[in-house]
Design a protein around this motif. Sequence first.
Motif, PDB file in Angstrom:
ATOM      1  N   TYR A  48     -41.707  38.885 -14.904  1.00  0.00           N
ATOM      2  CA  TYR A  48     -42.722  38.934 -15.961  1.00  0.00           C
ATOM      3  C   TYR A  48     -42.155  38.721 -17.351  1.00  0.00           C
ATOM      4  O   TYR A  48     -42.742  39.137 -18.350  1.00  0.00           O
ATOM      5  N   ILE A  56     -51.868  33.993 -20.084  1.00  0.00           N
ATOM      6  CA  ILE A  56     -52.687  33.349 -19.050  1.00  0.00           C
ATOM      7  C   ILE A  56     -54.097  33.910 -19.074  1.00  0.00           C
ATOM      8  O   ILE A  56     -55.062  33.166 -19.210  1.00  0.00           O
ATOM      9  N   ASN A  60     -54.361  38.916 -16.030  1.00  0.00           N
ATOM     10  CA  ASN A  60     -52.969  38.651 -15.689  1.00  0.00           C
ATOM     11  C   ASN A  60     -52.010  39.566 -16.453  1.00  0.00           C
ATOM     12  O   ASN A  60     -51.109  40.167 -15.878  1.00  0.00           O
ATOM     13  N   MET A  63     -52.408  43.302 -15.268  1.00  0.00           N
ATOM     14  CA  MET A  63     -51.815  43.548 -13.957  1.00  0.00           C
ATOM     15  C   MET A  63     -50.294  43.573 -14.047  1.00  0.00           C
ATOM     16  O   MET A  63     -49.637  44.413 -13.438  1.00  0.00           O
ATOM     17  N   LYS A  64     -49.739  42.650 -14.816  1.00  0.00           N
ATOM     18  CA  LYS A  64     -48.287  42.624 -14.978  1.00  0.00           C
ATOM     19  C   LYS A  64     -47.795  43.932 -15.592  1.00  0.00           C
ATOM     20  O   LYS A  64     -46.792  44.500 -15.139  1.00  0.00           O
ATOM     21  N   GLU A 113     -36.758  25.356  -9.756  1.00  0.00           N
ATOM     22  CA  GLU A 113     -37.563  24.219 -10.206  1.00  0.00           C
ATOM     23  C   GLU A 113     -37.003  23.604 -11.490  1.00  0.00           C
ATOM     24  O   GLU A 113     -37.211  22.443 -11.782  1.00  0.00           O
ATOM     25  N   GLU A 119     -36.757  30.177 -15.767  1.00  0.00           N
ATOM     26  CA  GLU A 119     -37.029  29.674 -14.418  1.00  0.00           C
ATOM     27  C   GLU A 119     -36.133  30.319 -13.386  1.00  0.00           C
ATOM     28  O   GLU A 119     -36.566  30.642 -12.276  1.00  0.00           O
ATOM     29  N   TRP A 122     -37.245  33.795 -12.780  1.00  0.00           N
ATOM     30  CA  TRP A 122     -38.499  33.779 -12.014  1.00  0.00           C
ATOM     31  C   TRP A 122     -38.206  33.511 -10.537  1.00  0.00           C
ATOM     32  O   TRP A 122     -38.707  34.197  -9.645  1.00  0.00           O
ATOM     33  N   TYR A 164     -51.911  36.706   0.213  1.00  0.00           N
ATOM     34  CA  TYR A 164     -51.373  35.690  -0.688  1.00  0.00           C
ATOM     35  C   TYR A 164     -51.157  34.358   0.041  1.00  0.00           C
ATOM     36  O   TYR A 164     -51.339  33.297  -0.538  1.00  0.00           O
ATOM     37  N   TRP A 168     -52.703  30.753  -0.963  1.00  0.00           N
ATOM     38  CA  TRP A 168     -51.979  29.488  -1.163  1.00  0.00           C
ATOM     39  C   TRP A 168     -52.628  28.364  -0.365  1.00  0.00           C
ATOM     40  O   TRP A 168     -52.729  27.239  -0.849  1.00  0.00           O
ATOM     41  N   TYR A 178     -51.243  21.394  -6.366  1.00  0.00           N
ATOM     42  CA  TYR A 178     -50.818  22.778  -6.150  1.00  0.00           C
ATOM     43  C   TYR A 178     -49.783  22.814  -5.032  1.00  0.00           C
ATOM     44  O   TYR A 178     -50.101  22.971  -3.865  1.00  0.00           O
ATOM     45  N   HIS A 180     -45.999  24.521  -4.289  1.00  0.00           N
ATOM     46  CA  HIS A 180     -44.949  25.431  -4.767  1.00  0.00           C
ATOM     47  C   HIS A 180     -44.049  25.838  -3.607  1.00  0.00           C
ATOM     48  O   HIS A 180     -44.200  26.899  -3.035  1.00  0.00           O
TER      49      HIS A 180
ATOM     50  N   PRO B   5     -49.219  23.257 -12.227  1.00  0.00           N
ATOM     51  CA  PRO B   5     -50.083  24.381 -12.577  1.00  0.00           C
ATOM     52  C   PRO B   5     -49.277  25.525 -13.183  1.00  0.00           C
ATOM     53  O   PRO B   5     -48.116  25.726 -12.832  1.00  0.00           O
ATOM     54  N   VAL B   6     -49.879  26.257 -14.079  1.00  0.00           N
ATOM     55  CA  VAL B   6     -49.177  27.394 -14.677  1.00  0.00           C
ATOM     56  C   VAL B   6     -48.941  28.446 -13.607  1.00  0.00           C
ATOM     57  O   VAL B   6     -49.666  28.522 -12.622  1.00  0.00           O
ATOM     58  N   LYS B   7     -47.932  29.229 -13.810  1.00  0.00           N
ATOM     59  CA  LYS B   7     -47.646  30.286 -12.848  1.00  0.00           C
ATOM     60  C   LYS B   7     -48.557  31.461 -13.139  1.00  0.00           C
ATOM     61  O   LYS B   7     -48.206  32.369 -13.872  1.00  0.00           O
ATOM     62  N   ASP B   8     -49.732  31.403 -12.545  1.00  0.00           N
ATOM     63  CA  ASP B   8     -50.734  32.424 -12.848  1.00  0.00           C
ATOM     64  C   ASP B   8     -50.793  33.503 -11.778  1.00  0.00           C
ATOM     65  O   ASP B   8     -51.673  34.345 -11.788  1.00  0.00           O
ATOM     66  N   GLU B   9     -49.834  33.468 -10.845  1.00  0.00           N
ATOM     67  CA  GLU B   9     -49.856  34.483  -9.797  1.00  0.00           C
ATOM     68  C   GLU B   9     -48.942  35.646 -10.163  1.00  0.00           C
ATOM     69  O   GLU B   9     -48.055  35.518 -10.998  1.00  0.00           O
ATOM     70  N   LEU B  10     -49.179  36.761  -9.471  1.00  0.00           N
ATOM     71  CA  LEU B  10     -48.417  37.957  -9.804  1.00  0.00           C
ATOM     72  C   LEU B  10     -47.268  38.144  -8.822  1.00  0.00           C
ATOM     73  O   LEU B  10     -46.379  38.852  -8.979  1.00  0.00           O
TER      74      LEU B  10
END
Lengths: 215, 10
Positions: A48, A56, A60, A63-64, A113, A119, A122, A164, A168, A178, A180, B5-10
């Motif tokens: 985060y 965002i 978001n 929750m973070k 990435e 990055e 993350w 989740y 996806w 989309y 990832h 896409p933006v990283k909008d997931e948690l």
Amino acid sequence: MNIFRLAGDMTHLASVLVLLLKIHTIKSCAGISLKTQELYALVFATRYLDLFTDYISLYNTLMKLIFLVSSFSIVWYIRHHKIVRRSYDKDQDTFRHYFLVLPCFLLALVINEKFTVKEIMWTFSLYLEAVAILPQLVLLQRTRNIDNLTGQYVFLLGAYRSLYILNWIYRYFTEPHYVHWITWISGLVQTLLYADFFYYYFQSWKNNVKLELPA
Amino acid sequence: YQAPPVKDEL
């Protein structure tokens, strides 16, 4: 946001609340792995970082913040609360952090990435989250006898991961571009780690007996 | 070209 994602976030939130509730009301962390909780705190702290750089949505951000505050509170409770810390079974919870942290970090340096600090952190957080449950699963195996709240905590975490994956799949078919791979593969690995636990959880639920894992 | 896409997931 789709229904799978929302349900996934809510089960994730519920898992954390169940754990906090257990610790706060029973004043006990028996059966909970501090190692796993510390790894989750590290996961959120490294993932985060974008709180400082990107906005965002209010959802978001909130929750973070909730995940950050709750994960660090849980660690604080187990380590420092004068009553709770006495129920922590240090001798059973022997998994080494660096055994998971180091390989995840090295992997994030190689497979990412983009080669930037944000990055890499993350990516590291995704790899680490995938395996962070291991100390908890090892502890469950060792103690075998699991109280209801600990069982529900792990079950809710597994449900969150499964939802989740559905999220996806849904996004892949409904949103352009989309894709990832890093998220998907580490997420899949993470969910598979729960498979064994799920099997015994459902068995005990079906037979209406207390959850017990085989030695 | 479309940005990822933006990283909008948690």
